[in-house]
Scaffold this motif. Structure first.
Motif, mmCIF file in Angstrom:
data_model
loop_
_atom_site.group_PDB
_atom_site.id
_atom_site.type_symbol
_atom_site.label_atom_id
_atom_site.label_comp_id
_atom_site.label_asym_id
_atom_site.label_seq_id
_atom_site.Cartn_x
_atom_site.Cartn_y
_atom_site.Cartn_z
ATOM 1 N N ARG A 1 7.043 -5.184 -20.343
ATOM 2 C CA ARG A 1 8.309 -4.448 -20.223
ATOM 3 C C ARG A 1 8.234 -3.083 -20.892
ATOM 4 N N ASN A 2 7.462 -3.007 -21.971
ATOM 5 C CA ASN A 2 7.292 -1.737 -22.683
ATOM 6 C C ASN A 2 5.828 -1.328 -22.581
ATOM 7 N N PRO A 3 5.486 -0.404 -21.689
ATOM 8 C CA PRO A 3 4.078 -0.020 -21.505
ATOM 9 C C PRO A 3 3.452 0.619 -22.741
ATOM 10 N N GLN A 4 4.262 1.021 -23.722
ATOM 11 C CA GLN A 4 3.740 1.627 -24.954
ATOM 12 C C GLN A 4 3.834 0.664 -26.140
ATOM 13 N N TRP A 5 3.837 -0.621 -25.857
ATOM 14 C CA TRP A 5 4.110 -1.597 -26.911
ATOM 15 C C TRP A 5 3.081 -1.545 -28.045
ATOM 16 N N PHE A 6 1.804 -1.453 -27.730
ATOM 17 C CA PHE A 6 0.771 -1.458 -28.775
ATOM 18 C C PHE A 6 0.875 -0.224 -29.671
ATOM 19 N N THR A 7 1.034 0.939 -29.073
ATOM 20 C CA THR A 7 1.103 2.146 -29.901
ATOM 21 C C THR A 7 2.425 2.234 -30.650
ATOM 22 N N ASP A 8 3.499 1.694 -30.082
ATOM 23 C CA ASP A 8 4.764 1.648 -30.818
ATOM 24 C C ASP A 8 4.621 0.793 -32.075
ATOM 25 N N LEU A 9 3.978 -0.360 -31.925
ATOM 26 C CA LEU A 9 3.793 -1.249 -33.072
ATOM 27 C C LEU A 9 2.879 -0.608 -34.109
ATOM 28 N N LEU A 10 1.763 -0.054 -33.665
ATOM 29 C CA LEU A 10 0.849 0.583 -34.611
ATOM 30 C C LEU A 10 1.531 1.757 -35.310
ATOM 31 N N GLY A 11 2.325 2.517 -34.563
ATOM 32 C CA GLY A 11 3.030 3.641 -35.166
ATOM 33 C C GLY A 11 3.994 3.201 -36.249
ATOM 34 N N ALA A 12 4.698 2.094 -36.012
ATOM 35 C CA ALA A 12 5.628 1.586 -37.019
ATOM 36 C C ALA A 12 4.884 1.125 -38.267
ATOM 37 N N ILE A 13 3.741 0.473 -38.079
ATOM 38 C CA ILE A 13 2.954 0.011 -39.226
ATOM 39 C C ILE A 13 2.377 1.199 -39.988
ATOM 40 N N LYS A 14 1.793 2.138 -39.268
ATOM 41 C CA LYS A 14 1.212 3.323 -39.920
ATOM 42 C C LYS A 14 2.251 4.103 -40.707
ATOM 43 N N GLY A 15 3.461 4.144 -40.185
ATOM 44 C CA GLY A 15 4.491 4.976 -40.786
ATOM 45 C C GLY A 15 5.132 4.404 -42.024
ATOM 46 N N ASP A 16 4.793 3.183 -42.382
ATOM 47 C CA ASP A 16 5.386 2.568 -43.571
ATOM 48 C C ASP A 16 4.336 2.490 -44.670
ATOM 49 N N PRO A 17 4.615 3.034 -45.858
ATOM 50 C CA PRO A 17 3.601 3.059 -46.922
ATOM 51 C C PRO A 17 3.241 1.687 -47.467
ATOM 52 N N GLY A 18 4.046 0.682 -47.154
ATOM 53 C CA GLY A 18 3.692 -0.675 -47.548
ATOM 54 C C GLY A 18 2.953 -1.399 -46.446
ATOM 55 N N ALA A 19 3.566 -1.448 -45.258
ATOM 56 C CA ALA A 19 2.976 -2.187 -44.140
ATOM 57 C C ALA A 19 1.612 -1.649 -43.752
ATOM 58 N N ASN A 20 1.369 -0.358 -43.950
ATOM 59 C CA ASN A 20 0.085 0.200 -43.518
ATOM 60 C C ASN A 20 -1.085 -0.225 -44.396
ATOM 61 N N GLN A 21 -0.813 -1.082 -45.380
ATOM 62 C CA GLN A 21 -1.881 -1.610 -46.228
ATOM 63 C C GLN A 21 -2.498 -2.892 -45.671
ATOM 64 N N VAL A 22 -1.924 -3.468 -44.600
ATOM 65 C CA VAL A 22 -2.511 -4.694 -44.055
ATOM 66 C C VAL A 22 -3.908 -4.390 -43.529
ATOM 67 N N THR A 23 -4.794 -5.358 -43.649
ATOM 68 C CA THR A 23 -6.198 -5.106 -43.329
ATOM 69 C C THR A 23 -6.540 -5.386 -41.877
ATOM 70 N N HIS A 24 -5.874 -6.362 -41.270
ATOM 71 C CA HIS A 24 -6.161 -6.635 -39.866
ATOM 72 C C HIS A 24 -4.946 -7.235 -39.187
ATOM 73 N N MET A 25 -4.942 -7.143 -37.851
ATOM 74 C CA MET A 25 -3.879 -7.701 -37.027
ATOM 75 C C MET A 25 -4.533 -8.332 -35.800
ATOM 76 N N LEU A 26 -4.290 -9.629 -35.619
ATOM 77 C CA LEU A 26 -4.976 -10.390 -34.571
ATOM 78 C C LEU A 26 -3.972 -10.883 -33.543
ATOM 79 N N THR A 27 -4.247 -10.604 -32.268
ATOM 80 C CA THR A 27 -3.395 -11.106 -31.194
ATOM 81 C C THR A 27 -4.068 -12.280 -30.499
ATOM 82 N N TRP A 28 -3.302 -12.964 -29.636
ATOM 83 C CA TRP A 28 -3.772 -14.240 -29.097
ATOM 84 C C TRP A 28 -4.686 -14.049 -27.891
ATOM 85 N N ALA A 29 -5.115 -15.160 -27.334
ATOM 86 C CA ALA A 29 -6.192 -15.180 -26.344
ATOM 87 C C ALA A 29 -5.709 -14.824 -24.941
ATOM 88 N N ASN A 30 -6.605 -14.251 -24.166
ATOM 89 C CA ASN A 30 -6.435 -14.088 -22.720
ATOM 90 C C ASN A 30 -7.104 -15.280 -22.044
#
Length: 649
Positions: A310-339
């Protein structure tokens, strides 16, 4: 991010490989050099980038069929591999590739080892999750019947079966080696999303104390009994917490048993501002807790749910939100589920997918790290800090109900030797505990039959190690609770007046608190005080397993006292995989009986797969779960409503 960019990025390449060894405090102080180095690498990575992970990236996809250790949907789109490769213990059952359905235990153990080796050969980091089949019923991980955790803990009827499966996990992990014989480090993520009610190890099907003890037992068995030396251990409850660390830590096994503080979250809102804000807030909370404890923070599982793309920019929107927060951007990895291919959802876009271009942009973002961005992951020079002695009461667990006179007290002591270990009941005379063949200090506890009258007692265990006292305790409930009549979900009388015991009987979604109320009730001694907080999410809910046939009844009834707000309540009945709902308001402030005829229940608006179904005889014969949700009406964000006598009639 490409390989050329990483050299100029300041990422933690093998910086710690030279000079003095860095001290690391991890769960296994005898872990291999490479396992310690991986932990240090992830610590050093905080704030410099987020590694992307994908489940079953080399075994399943939309762009390939056979497994060759190289084909991957991620590679097909980006020309790169995920930095983190996820696998699952279902491989050992033969239910997921590279496991073979109907294969021998030995074949599937080798398949799990191969999966780790294939990912390692591509330069990635391995993570193992555990969708464990129900040890009591033989059903799958969705089968929540049988109070499974209580049965696989020491002394439980299925404890030996659980040990046997842990043996297979240990064999698969210890068999994962590089060509030179080096053990491959692996992050183990057992019992994930336990604060939800969808797995048998989840809320409402076990208590917090039972969960803590089975997590601890799993670590101790693999580390101390099986001598597995290439594991880091992750704790990963599910969203959302509204940034509340107390709720997140409710089932935390303790710093002695966890290396990675994780967080799972799926988005069915197409990347709405509310979901992004709530996710970032929770991730920042996890980062803060990890920093306080010397742990690695991670977004251990994420994905888009609901209608795909539904949102063709979903991945970059999520990454942008994480990058933009000085706390959340400290997470080391993010894993999505299987195809898993076929008609299954694509959690990672494949060529031609509506989100393909966005995923390429996500890959190319300097803050998003794939295998080409990794260097020196296992090279850091470290030394393990020796773990301190740790004592915990294994059985009985806190708030456990004992219904027989013959019971066993067990404590586990690691990292030291006890000169003397004892237990006492309500501060009475200490009784000696002896070291048994399973490594517990244990002794029988004979409960006077006259005590089996729904009273509570406190069990305290003590041991002296190197002159220092170590202690732990548990409140234990004694005696049977009278069963509720057919059709009844709860009358709130069977919790011995204890709020924590009540809370443990339900699963909880988003921010709410449940306590017993002696002042607001429909009948008996207690009703439910259900307090909500919509400041972080627009709804909240509690749920309880039912597992019953309701064909003898025509309606769901309950006593409710609203709080005069514009908020609403939803009764939800889950049957045959469908979610049926009935809504009513909370504007009244006087206690009243609500009658919800089954004929007026309708599938939840989001449950499009069952949109045309009715709560008919076939569904009523298979009622699995009852949930009570409260929803924000636009004016009152916090408050309390009262509920009692929930039943089908």
């Amino acid at each position: 991010m490409g390989a050329a960019a990483v050299a100029a990025s300041g990422l933690p390449l093998p910086a710690a490989a030279a000079g003095r060894a860095t001290p690391v405090r991890i769960v296994d102080d005898k872990a291999t050099r490479e396992t310690r180095a991986l932990f240090q690498y992830m610590l050093d990575l905080r704030g410099q980038g987020v590694m992307f992970g994908h489940e079953h990236s080399l075994s399943d996809g939309f762009t390939f069929e056979g497994m060759d250790g190289e084909s991957s949907d991620v590679e097909a789109v980006t020309g790169d591999y995920p930095a983190v490769f996820g696998w699952d213990t279902l491989i050992l059952n033969g239910f997921q590739k590279p496991g073979v359905y109907g294969g021998t235990e030995e074949e599937n153990i080798e398949a799990l080892s191969w999966a780790f080796e294939a990912s390692d050969a591509q330069g990635g980091i391995n993570v193992l999750s555990a969708h464990l089949y129900n040890f009591v019923t033989g059903g799958d991980f969705w089968d929540t019947a049988g109070r499974v955790v209580s049965q696989i803990l020491p002394g439980g009827a299925k404890h030996a079966d659980f040990n046997a499966f842990l043996d297979r996990i240990a064999a698969g992990v210890k068999g994962a080696k590089r060509p030179d014989g080096t053990l491959i480090p692996i992050v183990f993520r057992p019992f994930h999303e336990n604060n939800g009610g969808w797995f048998w190890w989840g809320a409402g099907h076990t208590t917090s104390a039972e969960f803590i003890e089975i997590f601890r037992y799993t670590v101790e068995y693999l580390r101390d009994t099986k001598k597995v030396r290439n594991l880091l251990y992750a704790y990963s409850p599910n969203s959302s917490f509204g940034g509340d660390p107390t709720t997140y830590l409710k089932t935390y096994p303790g710093d002695e048993f966890v290396d990675i503080l994780g967080y799972d979250a799926y988005d069915n809102s197409a990347g709405s501002a509310e979901w992004l804000s709530g996710t970032v807030k929770d991730l920042a909370m996890v980062v803060d807790l990890a920093a306080e404890r010397g742990k690695v923070p991670a977004f251990t599982e994420f994905g888009e749910s609901g209608e795909e793309g539904r949102n063709p920019q979903w991945f970059t929107d999520l990454l942008g939100a994480i990058k933009g927060d000085p706390g959340a951007n400290q997470v080391t990895h993010m894993l999505t589920w299987a195809n898993f291919g076929g008609n299954n959802r694509a959690y990672v876009p494949f060529p031609g997918h509506v989100m393909e271009a966005d995923f390429v942009a996500y890959h190319d973002d300097p803050y998003s790290l794939f295998t080409s961005d990794l260097e020196g992951v296992f090279d850091a020079r470290t030394r393990a800090v020796k773990n301190d002695p740790f004592l915990h009461l294994v059985t009985p667990t806190d708030r456990q109900r004992l219904t027989t006179s013959e019971n066993t007290i067990r404590l586990r002591l690691t990292g030291g030797h006890a000169a003397r270990a004892t237990y006492s009941v309500d501060g009475g005379r200490p009784v000696r505990l002896c070291l048994d063949e399973d490594g517990f200090h244990s002794a029988p506890w004979m409960v006077d039959p006259s005590w089996l009258d729904n009273r509570s007692v406190t069990i305290t265990v003590n041991a002296k190690v190197n002159g220092r006292e170590h202690t732990d305790s548990a409140l234990v409930l004694l005696g049977e609770v009278a069963p509720l009549p057919a059709g009844w979900i709860d009358d709130f009388e069977g919790y011995a007046g204890d709020d924590l015991t009540l809370s443990e009987a339900y699963s909880h979604v988003n921010a709410n608190t449940t306590t017993l109320s002696s002042d607001h009730k429909g009948s008996g001694s207690f009703g439910l005080a259900y307090s909500y907080d919509f400041t972080s999410a627009g709804y909240t809910g509690i749920g309880k397993s039912v597992g019953a046939d309701w064909n003898d009844f025509s309606a769901l009834k309950l006593w409710v006292q609203g709080d005069g707000s514009t908020n609403g309540a939803t009764l939800q009945v889950v049957a045959l995989g469908a979610y049926f709902e009935y809504n009513f308001g909370l504007s009244g402030t006087e206690g009243q009986e609500i009658t919800a005829p089954f004929s007026e229940f309708r599938p939840a608006p989001w449950d499009t797969g069952h949109a045309d179904e009715l709560l008919d005889a076939a569904h009523l014969a298979e009622v699995a779960t009852f949930n009570l949700y409260l929803g924000y009406g636009g004016t009152t964000a916090t408050g309390t409503v009262y509920v009692d006598d929930i039943r089908a009639e």
